[in-house]
Design a protein around this motif. Structure first.
Motif: not given
Length: 606
Positions: A195, A263, A267, A508, A511-512
């Motif tokens: 991340a 992935r 990311t 993303p 996610y981060a």
């Protein structure tokens, strides 16, 4: 139990199990080692099944209490946790299948095979759950080291040693490339957390360093995924590896390579300063189509059953690459379900080839013609597996393929034809072999003298007493795996969970924010795909299944191949066979060429 405890346990359980087996195997009888291995594999399934609900909104764990800025983070969304759960289910199936598969003596080697299987599982589970770029490399290498040892497990036979050596050298060369790519990104950003790395990279412009770093990192992932032209090691390794090992390598290890590419791209490199969407989509779609078609063509030409199934895996990997290259939640949802169901089906088919090797010491489709009529249950299961591989509704392979086809067709209308063709040809090759071997349908096949073929004759049985009664686990395990593949297409909850996971996977920013513990985590960026059966999905599944049956029926009616030696297609096939030479230098040359082409293709579009 909380996600902070379950995530580390998912990696620790198989590691501790492997250590216990390595020590206790010296004193325990074989049945004791089997019980211990089964207990550890079962505990891993329970752990990941408990983790699954937590992963619906991204579960994280900071190891050692260190924050993400300084320490190692494990992160699990529905896609990653689901893949880890697939790993656990297949490892449990392999452990049960192997209860009486090998007749190992009691003593220091009794626990070696299950210990290596659990070590293999630890590497695969860790890879699916880590949120750190360097640790993706560490877990991938742990997985690879165990896979090399398992491929060459029968050290008294030079063929497995040769296959393991080729596998090890090719993947080690790719690993050095990957490590160099990680070093380049670390030098630019000073980060290894996925991340944070993506956030830092966003402040830079896309340049040659970024493109080369991404291509180098993808090298080891594409080698493990067996995408063309990085695939040469896979048929050779599958032909000589023990059957339980093939169940894991084709069932889930190659799929982890595809997951790793998706992935790392989403990311780290999907934002500013990374690889443009158009460049990734075009490059990996072209790579996927090439892999799918070449794998299908080579699969049809095989008579060695393990090599046939291995090339089928190559072809399906191409379809998976196309699915993730679409860069849409719809494509990711279909690919995730397709991967899960394909892994179950392919593991079942390899398990059934183990039955043939157990009984007859051969894997040659021609030599086994009609000899397995007595194995009625195995024959029925093999036929079902072939149809499931082709996309027969209501199997999860059919629903996953249909969802991916629909997403692909929205971008390029001709892409669904690739899915139908690849699944039909690979399914037909498997069905053709099953009809001949288990039912003796059609005339006895005969090869043309001008055809260069790798037969399955001269194989050594993988057990020490082929006169024994067939252990019930060797047919029970593939039956359960095929049943799970069927259920996966009938459970709306599973498809909807993967759809929610795919929406988060392709976001993303979300996610981060979750991994880095930022306040005010943004809501999901896109709408959740409708992952359900439609009339079109059923028709596409029936179409590929109908083509499979038609191709297999036409093939078993022929005694010899009909194409003359001078036909362009026959010459093309002979040329492709020669490329799969078994020579390590040739494979490394193709790997190097693949890296260069990948770099050039992405750079030209960035």
């Amino acid at each position: 139990m909380t996600e902070a405890a379950l995530l580390p346990l998912a990696v620790a359980i198989p590691l501790l199990g492997a250590a216990l087996l390595a020590v206790a195997g010296r004193a325990l009888p074989r049945i004791g080692c089997d019980i211990l291995a089964t207990t550890c594999a079962g505990a891993e399934v329970v752990c990941l099944a408990l983790l699954w609900p937590h992963s619906q909104h991204l579960a994280t764990a900071e190891l050692g209490g260190w924050p993400a800025q300084l320490g190692i983070v494990l992160a699990a969304d529905s896609i990653g946790a689901g893949l880890a759960l697939l790993v656990a289910v297949l490892v449990l199936a392999v452990v049960v299948y192997s209860w009486r598969y090998f007749d190992e003596p009691t003593g220091e080697h009794a626990g070696a095979f299950p210990a290596l299987i659990l070590l293999f599982e630890a590497g695969m589970a860790g890879f699916a759950l880590t949120g750190d770029l360097f640790n993706t490399f560490v877990f991938f290498e742990l997985m690879g080291a165990a896979a090399y040892a398992l491929t060459g497990y029968r050290i008294e036979d030079p063929r497995p040693l040769h296959g393991a050596l080729t596998f090890g050298i090719v993947t080690s060369f790719a690993a050095y490339c990957s490590l160099l790519g990680i070093g380049l990104l670390y030098a630019r950003t000073g980060e290894l957390n996925l991340a944070r790395l993506g956030a830092r990279l966003a402040s830079h412009h896309t340049d040659t360093l970024t493109v080369v770093a991404f291509a180098l990192i993808c090298t080891t992932l594409l080698v493990k995924a067996a995408a063309v032209p990085f695939h040469f090691w896979l048929p050779d390794a599958h032909a000589v590896a023990p059957t339980p090992v093939c169940m894991l390598m084709s069932g889930v290890m190659v799929e982890l390579g595809v997951y790793g590419i998706a992935r790392i791209y989403w990311t780290v490199l999907a934002g500013p300063g990374g690889i443009p969407h158009a460049a990734f989509r075009t490059t990996f779609t072209a790579l996927g189509v090439l892999t799918a078609l070449l794998g299908a063509l080579m699969c049809w030409q095989q008579r060695h059953l393990k090599r046939l199934l291995a090339f089928s895996t190559v072809s399906h990997v191409g379809l998976f690459l196309v699915g993730i290259a679409l860069l849409t939640p719809d494509g990711t949802t279909g690919t995730a379900l397709y991967v899960a169901a394909h892994g179950l089906v392919k593991a079942a088919l390899f398990a059934l080839t183990g039955v043939l090797l157990d009984r007859y010491g051969s894997l040659d489709e021609h030599a086994l013609y009609g000899r397995a009529r007595e194995l009625r249950l195995a024959g029925v299961l093999f036929t079902i597996g072939a149809l499931a591989l082709a996309g027969l509704p209501p199997f999860g392979t059919s629903l996953g393929k249909a969802l991916a086809e629909d997403a692909a067709g929205q971008w390029q209308p001709w892409l669904p034809a690739v899915f139908v063709a690849a699944s039909a040809v690979t399914g037909a090759a498997v069905l053709r072999a099953g009809l001949r071997v288990f039912f003796g349908i059609g005339p006895a096949p005969r090869s043309r003298p001008d055809h260069e073929e790798t037969t399955g004759e001269g194989e050594e049985p993988e057990i020490r007493s082929p006169q024994r009664t067939l252990p019930p686990t060797m047919t029970m395990v593939p039956a359960v795996l095929l049943a799970l593949a069927g259920v996966s297409g009938c459970l709306p909850t599973l498809a909807h969970a993967l759809a929610h996971g795919a929406t988060d996977f392709t976001d993303p920013a979300r996610y981060a924010a979750t991994v880095l513990g930022q306040p005010g985590t943004p809501p999901a960026a896109g709408t959740v795909p409708a992952a359900e059966w439609t009339g079109t999905a059923v028709l596409l599944g029936l179409l590929s299944t109908g083509l499979t049956i038609a191709l297999a029926t036409a093939a078993v009616r022929q005694r010899t191949p009909t194409l003359p030696a001078h036909h362009p297609l026959a010459r093309t096939v002979r040329g492709l066979r020669r490329l799969h030479s078994g020579r390590l230098g040739d494979y490394l040359a193709w790997l190097t060429l693949g890296i260069a082409v990948l770099c050039a293709a992405i750079a030209a579009q960035s």
